[in-house]
Design a protein around this motif. Structure first.
Motif, PDB file in Angstrom:
ATOM      1  N   LEU A 194      -8.537  17.072 -30.949  1.00 18.90           N
ATOM      2  CA  LEU A 194      -8.317  17.011 -32.430  1.00 18.90           C
ATOM      3  C   LEU A 194      -9.067  16.040 -32.917  1.00 18.90           C
ATOM      4  N   ILE A 195     -10.079  16.084 -33.878  1.00 13.50           N
ATOM      5  CA  ILE A 195     -10.654  14.737 -34.566  1.00 13.50           C
ATOM      6  C   ILE A 195     -10.190  14.955 -36.011  1.00 13.50           C
ATOM      7  N   ALA A 196      -9.551  14.047 -36.483  1.00 12.74           N
ATOM      8  CA  ALA A 196      -9.430  14.153 -37.903  1.00 12.74           C
ATOM      9  C   ALA A 196     -10.534  13.012 -38.456  1.00 12.74           C
ATOM     10  N   VAL A 197     -11.316  13.552 -39.230  1.00 11.74           N
ATOM     11  CA  VAL A 197     -12.356  12.731 -40.020  1.00 11.74           C
ATOM     12  C   VAL A 197     -11.999  12.321 -41.499  1.00 11.74           C
ATOM     13  N   SER A 198     -11.688  10.948 -41.799  1.00 14.04           N
ATOM     14  CA  SER A 198     -11.436  10.617 -43.201  1.00 14.04           C
ATOM     15  C   SER A 198     -12.675  10.211 -43.925  1.00 14.04           C
ATOM     16  N   ILE A 199     -12.724  10.884 -45.286  1.00 13.01           N
ATOM     17  CA  ILE A 199     -13.731  10.608 -46.059  1.00 13.01           C
ATOM     18  C   ILE A 199     -13.450   9.547 -47.205  1.00 13.01           C
ATOM     19  N   ASP A 200     -12.341   8.823 -46.714  1.00 15.95           N
ATOM     20  CA  ASP A 200     -11.912   7.754 -47.747  1.00 15.95           C
ATOM     21  C   ASP A 200     -13.149   6.701 -47.702  1.00 15.95           C
ATOM     22  N   GLU A 201     -13.285   6.168 -49.116  1.00 14.37           N
ATOM     23  CA  GLU A 201     -14.249   5.256 -49.344  1.00 14.37           C
ATOM     24  C   GLU A 201     -13.794   3.706 -49.744  1.00 14.37           C
ATOM     25  N   GLY A 202     -14.343   2.901 -49.528  1.00  7.28           N
ATOM     26  CA  GLY A 202     -13.862   1.484 -50.246  1.00  7.28           C
ATOM     27  C   GLY A 202     -12.604   0.990 -49.607  1.00  7.28           C
ATOM     28  N   ALA A 203     -11.754   0.576 -50.674  1.00 10.68           N
ATOM     29  CA  ALA A 203     -10.357   0.189 -50.460  1.00 10.68           C
ATOM     30  C   ALA A 203      -9.250   1.296 -49.967  1.00 10.68           C
ATOM     31  N   ASN A 204      -9.936   2.315 -50.261  1.00  6.93           N
ATOM     32  CA  ASN A 204      -8.896   3.445 -49.423  1.00  6.93           C
ATOM     33  C   ASN A 204      -9.307   3.426 -47.955  1.00  6.93           C
ATOM     34  N   SER A 205     -10.418   3.157 -47.504  1.00 11.23           N
ATOM     35  CA  SER A 205     -10.838   3.441 -46.082  1.00 11.23           C
ATOM     36  C   SER A 205      -9.756   2.445 -45.473  1.00 11.23           C
ATOM     37  N   PHE A 206      -9.260   1.356 -45.749  1.00 10.32           N
ATOM     38  CA  PHE A 206      -8.450   0.434 -45.130  1.00 10.32           C
ATOM     39  C   PHE A 206      -6.862   1.028 -44.948  1.00 10.32           C
ATOM     40  N   LYS A 207      -6.595   2.057 -45.709  1.00  6.80           N
ATOM     41  CA  LYS A 207      -5.353   2.975 -45.490  1.00  6.80           C
ATOM     42  C   LYS A 207      -5.300   3.561 -44.596  1.00  6.80           C
ATOM     43  N   VAL A 208      -6.262   4.057 -43.936  1.00  6.12           N
ATOM     44  CA  VAL A 208      -6.515   5.232 -42.989  1.00  6.12           C
ATOM     45  C   VAL A 208      -6.036   4.988 -41.516  1.00  6.12           C
ATOM     46  N   LYS A 209      -6.103   3.830 -40.985  1.00  6.43           N
ATOM     47  CA  LYS A 209      -5.477   3.320 -39.951  1.00  6.43           C
ATOM     48  C   LYS A 209      -3.775   3.176 -39.827  1.00  6.43           C
ATOM     49  N   PRO A 210      -3.522   2.456 -41.058  1.00  5.87           N
ATOM     50  CA  PRO A 210      -2.029   2.411 -41.175  1.00  5.87           C
ATOM     51  C   PRO A 210      -1.229   3.801 -41.262  1.00  5.87           C
ATOM     52  N   LEU A 211      -2.085   4.772 -41.907  1.00  8.34           N
ATOM     53  CA  LEU A 211      -1.402   5.845 -42.187  1.00  8.34           C
ATOM     54  C   LEU A 211      -1.616   6.998 -40.922  1.00  8.34           C
ATOM     55  N   ALA A 212      -2.403   6.682 -40.125  1.00 11.03           N
ATOM     56  CA  ALA A 212      -2.418   7.283 -38.690  1.00 11.03           C
ATOM     57  C   ALA A 212      -1.278   6.874 -37.853  1.00 11.03           C
ATOM     58  N   ARG A 213      -1.007   5.792 -37.862  1.00 15.25           N
ATOM     59  CA  ARG A 213      -0.125   4.798 -37.314  1.00 15.25           C
ATOM     60  C   ARG A 213       1.533   5.193 -37.664  1.00 15.25           C
ATOM     61  N   VAL A 214       1.765   5.290 -39.007  1.00 15.97           N
ATOM     62  CA  VAL A 214       2.792   5.788 -39.460  1.00 15.97           C
ATOM     63  C   VAL A 214       3.152   7.295 -39.416  1.00 15.97           C
ATOM     64  N   GLN A 215       2.332   7.952 -39.401  1.00 16.19           N
ATOM     65  CA  GLN A 215       2.386   9.519 -38.920  1.00 16.19           C
ATOM     66  C   GLN A 215       2.226   9.790 -37.561  1.00 16.19           C
ATOM     67  N   ASP A 216       2.027   8.777 -36.775  1.00 12.96           N
ATOM     68  CA  ASP A 216       2.347   8.893 -35.241  1.00 12.96           C
ATOM     69  C   ASP A 216       1.330  10.001 -34.839  1.00 12.96           C
ATOM     70  N   TRP A 217       0.130  10.149 -35.459  1.00 16.57           N
ATOM     71  CA  TRP A 217      -0.908  10.802 -34.934  1.00 16.57           C
ATOM     72  C   TRP A 217      -1.482  10.749 -33.700  1.00 16.57           C
ATOM     73  N   ASN A 218      -1.467  11.435 -32.647  1.00 18.09           N
ATOM     74  CA  ASN A 218      -2.066  11.181 -31.268  1.00 18.09           C
ATOM     75  C   ASN A 218      -3.181  11.979 -30.991  1.00 18.09           C
ATOM     76  N   PHE A 219      -4.042  11.809 -31.791  1.00 16.04           N
ATOM     77  CA  PHE A 219      -5.372  12.412 -31.795  1.00 16.04           C
ATOM     78  C   PHE A 219      -6.353  11.180 -32.523  1.00 16.04           C
ATOM     79  N   SER A 220      -7.726  11.554 -32.334  1.00 10.70           N
ATOM     80  CA  SER A 220      -8.865  10.569 -32.628  1.00 10.70           C
ATOM     81  C   SER A 220      -8.972  10.782 -34.029  1.00 10.70           C
ATOM     82  N   VAL A 221      -8.987   9.766 -35.060  1.00 11.25           N
ATOM     83  CA  VAL A 221      -9.388   9.691 -36.193  1.00 11.25           C
ATOM     84  C   VAL A 221     -10.642   8.700 -36.365  1.00 11.25           C
TER      85      VAL A 221
END
Length: 149
Positions: A69-96
């Motif tokens: 599974l590859i989750a592809v974030s379309i977040d732009e600008g400041a929101n793109s900095f929220k992606v990595k912390p979100l993936a860690r908090v959600q404990d996603w064990n797939f590629s982002v």
């Protein structure tokens, strides 16, 4: 909305993963395993429900089919900095991956999220689904299982 494709493949588009590594999306065309690509944004509630539901099932799905599974974030600008912390908090064990410029999104004609693609072992896009309702993950897994009979 659901649709089936015939032999469309992932285009050559350079992205970064959440750790900053450059990825060529077309590498999925040679992965040799079924792949699910899910476009999402940190602010999209249906996207997060879908990814969290899949995350709970992902280990079993991998064991049964080898799917990645590859989750592809379309977040732009400041929101793109929220992606990595979100993936860690959600404990996603797939590629982002990050598609901040929406290059892959445009190349695959995605105009609504969540949008999910299933790619076969040869890199052909064989299934696409837009939107999320509880239970959609069952059809998604059915499509993956059909590839590994």
């Amino acid at each position: 909305m659901t649709s089936l494709y015939t032999n469309a493949q992932i285009p050559v588009v350079k992205l970064k993963d959440i750790d900053g590594k450059t990825i060529d999306a077309s590498s999925l065309n040679q992965s040799g395993t079924p792949t699910i690509v899910s476009f999402f944004a940190t602010w999209c509630k249906p996207c997060l429900r879908e990814l969290n539901t899949i995350s709970e099932l992902y280990d079993d799905w991998q064991e049964e089919t080898g799917v990645q599974l590859i989750a592809v974030s379309i977040d732009e600008g400041a929101n793109s900095f929220k992606v990595k912390p979100l993936a860690r908090v959600q404990d996603w064990n797939f590629s982002v991956w990050l598609d901040s410029n929406k290059d892959l999104m445009r190349a695959l004609n995605v105009n609504m999220i969540p949008s999910v693609f299933v790619i076969d072992q040869e890199g052909n896009i064989v299934y696409r689904h837009t939107g999320y309702a509880e239970g959609d993950e069952n059809e998604l897994f059915k499509q993956v299982k059909a590839l590994v009979k």
